[in-house]
Design an enzyme around this catalytic site. Structure first.
Site, PDB file in Angstrom:
ATOM      1  N   MET A  37       0.982  -1.057  -0.097  1.00 13.11           N
ATOM      2  CA  MET A  37       0.018   0.052   0.090  1.00 13.11           C
ATOM      3  C   MET A  37       0.954   1.378   0.336  1.00 13.11           C
ATOM      4  O   MET A  37       0.532   2.377   0.320  1.00 13.11           O
ATOM      5  CB  MET A  37      -0.985  -0.038   1.177  1.00 13.11           C
ATOM      6  CG  MET A  37      -1.915  -1.251   1.241  1.00 13.11           C
ATOM      7  SD  MET A  37      -3.416  -0.949   2.191  1.00 13.11           S
ATOM      8  CE  MET A  37      -2.879  -0.687   3.703  1.00 13.11           C
ATOM      9  N   GLY A  38       2.240   1.090  -0.457  1.00 18.05           N
ATOM     10  CA  GLY A  38       3.162   2.185  -0.547  1.00 18.05           C
ATOM     11  C   GLY A  38       3.753   2.607   0.784  1.00 18.05           C
ATOM     12  O   GLY A  38       3.545   1.847   1.804  1.00 18.05           O
ATOM     13  N   HIS A  44       9.468  -3.341   3.295  1.00 17.90           N
ATOM     14  CA  HIS A  44       9.052  -3.762   1.939  1.00 17.90           C
ATOM     15  C   HIS A  44      10.066  -4.025   0.968  1.00 17.90           C
ATOM     16  O   HIS A  44       9.895  -4.790   0.082  1.00 17.90           O
ATOM     17  CB  HIS A  44       8.317  -2.313   1.380  1.00 17.90           C
ATOM     18  CG  HIS A  44       7.159  -2.045   2.132  1.00 17.90           C
ATOM     19  ND1 HIS A  44       6.774  -0.852   2.878  1.00 17.90           N
ATOM     20  CD2 HIS A  44       5.923  -2.430   2.119  1.00 17.90           C
ATOM     21  CE1 HIS A  44       5.673  -0.652   3.513  1.00 17.90           C
ATOM     22  NE2 HIS A  44       4.976  -1.961   2.940  1.00 17.90           N
ATOM     23  N   GLN A  68     -10.405  -2.664   2.441  1.00 18.63           N
ATOM     24  CA  GLN A  68     -10.009  -3.037   3.446  1.00 18.63           C
ATOM     25  C   GLN A  68      -9.980  -2.320   4.780  1.00 18.63           C
ATOM     26  O   GLN A  68      -9.419  -2.873   5.872  1.00 18.63           O
ATOM     27  CB  GLN A  68      -8.699  -3.779   3.223  1.00 18.63           C
ATOM     28  CG  GLN A  68      -7.635  -3.039   3.080  1.00 18.63           C
ATOM     29  CD  GLN A  68      -6.295  -3.836   2.710  1.00 18.63           C
ATOM     30  OE1 GLN A  68      -6.035  -4.103   1.396  1.00 18.63           O
ATOM     31  NE2 GLN A  68      -5.331  -3.606   3.297  1.00 18.63           N
ATOM     32  N   LYS A 158       5.227  -9.951   9.087  1.00 18.29           N
ATOM     33  CA  LYS A 158       4.657  -8.881  10.009  1.00 18.29           C
ATOM     34  C   LYS A 158       3.070  -8.998  10.210  1.00 18.29           C
ATOM     35  O   LYS A 158       2.692  -8.977  11.229  1.00 18.29           O
ATOM     36  CB  LYS A 158       5.191  -7.513   9.756  1.00 18.29           C
ATOM     37  CG  LYS A 158       4.489  -6.647  10.163  1.00 18.29           C
ATOM     38  CD  LYS A 158       4.834  -5.715  11.208  1.00 18.29           C
ATOM     39  CE  LYS A 158       4.000  -4.705  11.920  1.00 18.29           C
ATOM     40  NZ  LYS A 158       3.237  -4.068  11.045  1.00 18.29           N
ATOM     41  N   ASP A 159       2.362  -9.227   8.968  1.00 17.73           N
ATOM     42  CA  ASP A 159       1.134  -9.389   8.850  1.00 17.73           C
ATOM     43  C   ASP A 159       0.913 -10.947   8.872  1.00 17.73           C
ATOM     44  O   ASP A 159       0.549 -11.419   7.843  1.00 17.73           O
ATOM     45  CB  ASP A 159       0.406  -8.830   7.650  1.00 17.73           C
ATOM     46  CG  ASP A 159       0.753  -7.297   7.615  1.00 17.73           C
ATOM     47  OD1 ASP A 159       0.122  -6.639   8.532  1.00 17.73           O
ATOM     48  OD2 ASP A 159       1.718  -6.839   6.880  1.00 17.73           O
ATOM     49  N   GLN A 162      -2.832 -12.026   7.915  1.00 16.98           N
ATOM     50  CA  GLN A 162      -3.144 -11.711   6.373  1.00 16.98           C
ATOM     51  C   GLN A 162      -2.472 -12.990   5.736  1.00 16.98           C
ATOM     52  O   GLN A 162      -3.022 -13.595   4.533  1.00 16.98           O
ATOM     53  CB  GLN A 162      -2.114 -10.552   6.006  1.00 16.98           C
ATOM     54  CG  GLN A 162      -2.064 -10.108   4.758  1.00 16.98           C
ATOM     55  CD  GLN A 162      -1.885  -8.909   4.471  1.00 16.98           C
ATOM     56  OE1 GLN A 162      -2.612  -7.824   4.390  1.00 16.98           O
ATOM     57  NE2 GLN A 162      -0.637  -8.642   3.992  1.00 16.98           N
ATOM     58  N   VAL A 185      10.966  -7.187   9.909  1.00 19.06           N
ATOM     59  CA  VAL A 185      12.217  -6.533  10.032  1.00 19.06           C
ATOM     60  C   VAL A 185      11.898  -5.443  11.119  1.00 19.06           C
ATOM     61  O   VAL A 185      10.870  -4.782  11.139  1.00 19.06           O
ATOM     62  CB  VAL A 185      12.427  -5.705   8.450  1.00 19.06           C
ATOM     63  CG1 VAL A 185      13.721  -4.886   8.656  1.00 19.06           C
ATOM     64  CG2 VAL A 185      12.581  -6.868   7.364  1.00 19.06           C
ATOM     65  N   SER A 195       4.414   1.260   8.238  1.00 20.87           N
ATOM     66  CA  SER A 195       4.024   2.412   7.686  1.00 20.87           C
ATOM     67  C   SER A 195       3.264   3.283   8.576  1.00 20.87           C
ATOM     68  O   SER A 195       3.582   4.433   8.467  1.00 20.87           O
ATOM     69  CB  SER A 195       3.124   2.277   6.302  1.00 20.87           C
ATOM     70  OG  SER A 195       3.648   1.488   5.689  1.00 20.87           O
TER      71      SER A 195
HETATM   72  O1  PAF Z   1      -0.217  -5.689   3.445  1.00 20.98           O
HETATM   73  C1  PAF Z   1      -0.673  -4.950   2.905  1.00 20.98           C
HETATM   74  O2  PAF Z   1       0.075  -3.743   2.714  1.00 20.98           O
HETATM   75  C2  PAF Z   1      -1.827  -4.770   2.028  1.00 20.98           C
HETATM   76  O3  PAF Z   1      -2.962  -5.329   3.134  1.00 20.98           O
HETATM   77  C3  PAF Z   1      -2.044  -5.588   0.754  1.00 20.98           C
HETATM   78  C4  PAF Z   1      -1.393  -6.866   0.994  1.00 20.98           C
HETATM   79  C5  PAF Z   1      -1.160  -4.614  -0.154  1.00 20.98           C
HETATM   80  C6  PAF Z   1      -3.376  -5.445   0.049  1.00 20.98           C
HETATM   81  O4  PAF Z   1      -3.729  -4.360   0.124  1.00 20.98           O
END
Ligand code: PAF
Length: 288
Positions: A37-38, A44, A68, A158-159, A162, A185, A195
Site C-alpha cells: 500500500m506504499g 517492503h 480493507q 509481520k502481517d 494476512q 524487519v 508504515s
Molecule cells: O499488507 C498490505 O500492505 C495490504 O494488506 C496488501 C496485501 C497490499 C493488500 O492491500
C-alpha cells in the site's frame, strides 16, 4: 541481470500489467508480485529483495485499497508517498510498479459487487477488531493475482494473519500462485517496521517498544523450557497493558490454522495488537 539493465516501468492500468506479465512469461521468465500500500520502508524492500531472488521479474503494486478499511479507520490519512516509493523501488531493482486508481481497480461505481466471505481464520484476532478487513484484503489480492498473473507473491510475516488467510484462499480457490512469507524487519531498538509508525509521537513510540520486548520475553520463556501458553500470555498481556492505551488481543496460535495452541512449540505464532494514542500496531513472533 535483466533487472538492472532496464528502466523500471510505471504502469497505471490493469491491461498494461497483464500484457507485460504475459510477454515476460512468453519469454520464459518467472514473475514475482509484491503487493503493497506504499509508504515503503526497509520491510517492503526486504520483500522486493526476496522476490528478486525467487523470480527473474518483479512487479510491485502500490494501492491503498479502500475495501480493507473500516468506516472509522485511517484510509483518508494513510500516508501516500508515491515519489519517494518509486525512487526506492528503482534502487531496489523492481522491474515494474503498478499504481492503479480505485476506479481502475473497482470500476467507476467504486464498489465490486462480488466479495469473498470471511471464515473463522479471518474473523479471529485482527478480524474481531476490524470486521471486513480480510474480506477486502482477499478481494484485492485475488484481483492483483488475476491481473499480474505472478508465479509467486511475497508477503511479510509481520502481517502473519494476512498471510495465513491468503494461503488458505489460494488453497481453497486453487489460485495458481505460490505465496512466500518474508521475515519481519525491526528497527535497531526492536520496533517492528510499519508504515503506521510515522503516526507515533516520540512518547508513544517509546511506549510501543513494550510490544517487541514482551514478545522477546515470551520467546525467551519458551526457550528456557516453559511450554504453557497461559502464564506466558498472562505476563505478556500485563507488560503490554501497562504501556499501551489498550490491548486488542494477545494470543498464542498455530501459525497456519490460527487455532490456539495447547503447548508452545515450533510453529507457534504469538501475536498481538495494541493501541498507542490513535495508532494501532501489530507485532508477532513465530517460534522456530
Ligand atoms: O499488507 C498490505 O500492505 C495490504 O494488506 C496488501 C496485501 C497490499 C493488500 O492491500
Amino acid at each position: 541481470m535483466a533487472n538492472s539493465r532496464k528502466k523500471m516501468k510505471i504502469l497505471h492500468t490493469k491491461k498494461s500489467v497483464s500484457a507485460l506479465s504475459r510477454s515476460w512469461h512468453r519469454a520464459g521468465e518467472t514473475v514475482a508480485l509484491v503487493p503493497t500500500m506504499g509508504c515503503l520502508h526497509a520491510g517492503h524492500l526486504s520483500l522486493v529483495a526476496l522476490a528478486r531472488k525467487k523470480a527473474s521479474r518483479v512487479i510491485v503494486s502500490i494501492f491503498v485499497n479502500p475495501t480493507q478499511f473500516g468506516p472509522n479507520e485511517d484510509f483518508a490519512r494513510y500516508p501516500r508517498t508515491e515519489k519517494a516509493d518509486l525512487k526506492l523501488l528503482r534502487e531496489a531493482g523492481a522491474d515494474a510498479a503498478f499504481l492503479p486508481t480505485p476506479a481502475e481497480m473497482y470500476g467507476p461505481e467504486g464498489e465490486a459487487t462480488v466479495s469473498l466471505s470471511e471464515s473463522r481464520l479471518s474473523r479471529t484476532m485482527c478480524g474481531e477488531f476490524r470486521p471486513g478487513h480480510f474480506a477486502g484484503v482477499m478481494q484485492v489480492c485475488l484481483k492483483l493475482f488475476n491481473i499480474a498473473m505472478p508465479d509467486i507473491a511475497v508477503f511479510g510475516e509481520k502481517d502473519a494473519q494476512q498471510l495465513a488467510v491468503l494461503r488458505r484462499m489460494v488453497r481453497d480457490l486453487d489460485v495458481p500462485v505460490k505465496l512466500v512469507g518474508a521475515p519481519l524487519v525491526r528497527e535497531a531498538d526492536g520496533l517492528a517496521l510499519s508504515s503506521r509508525n510515522r503516526y507515533l509521537s516520540a512518547a508513544d513510540r517509546e511506549r510501543a517498544l513494550s510490544l517487541s520486548r514482551a514478545l522477546a520475553d515470551a520467546e525467551a520463556a519458551w526457550r528456557a523450557g516453559e511450554t504453557r501458553p497461559g502464564p506466558v500470555l498472562a505476563k505478556l498481556r500485563r507488560a503490554v497493558s501497562r504501556a499501551a492505551d489498550s490491548l486488542d488481543y494477545a494470543v498464542a496460535v498455530d501459525k497456519d490454522t490460527l487455532e490456539p495452541v495447547r503447548s508452545l512449540g515450533p510453529g507457534t505464532l504469538v501475536a498481538l495488537a495494541a493501541r498507542f494514542g490513535s495508532t494501532r500496531l501489530i507485532d508477532n513472533r513465530i517460534f522456530r
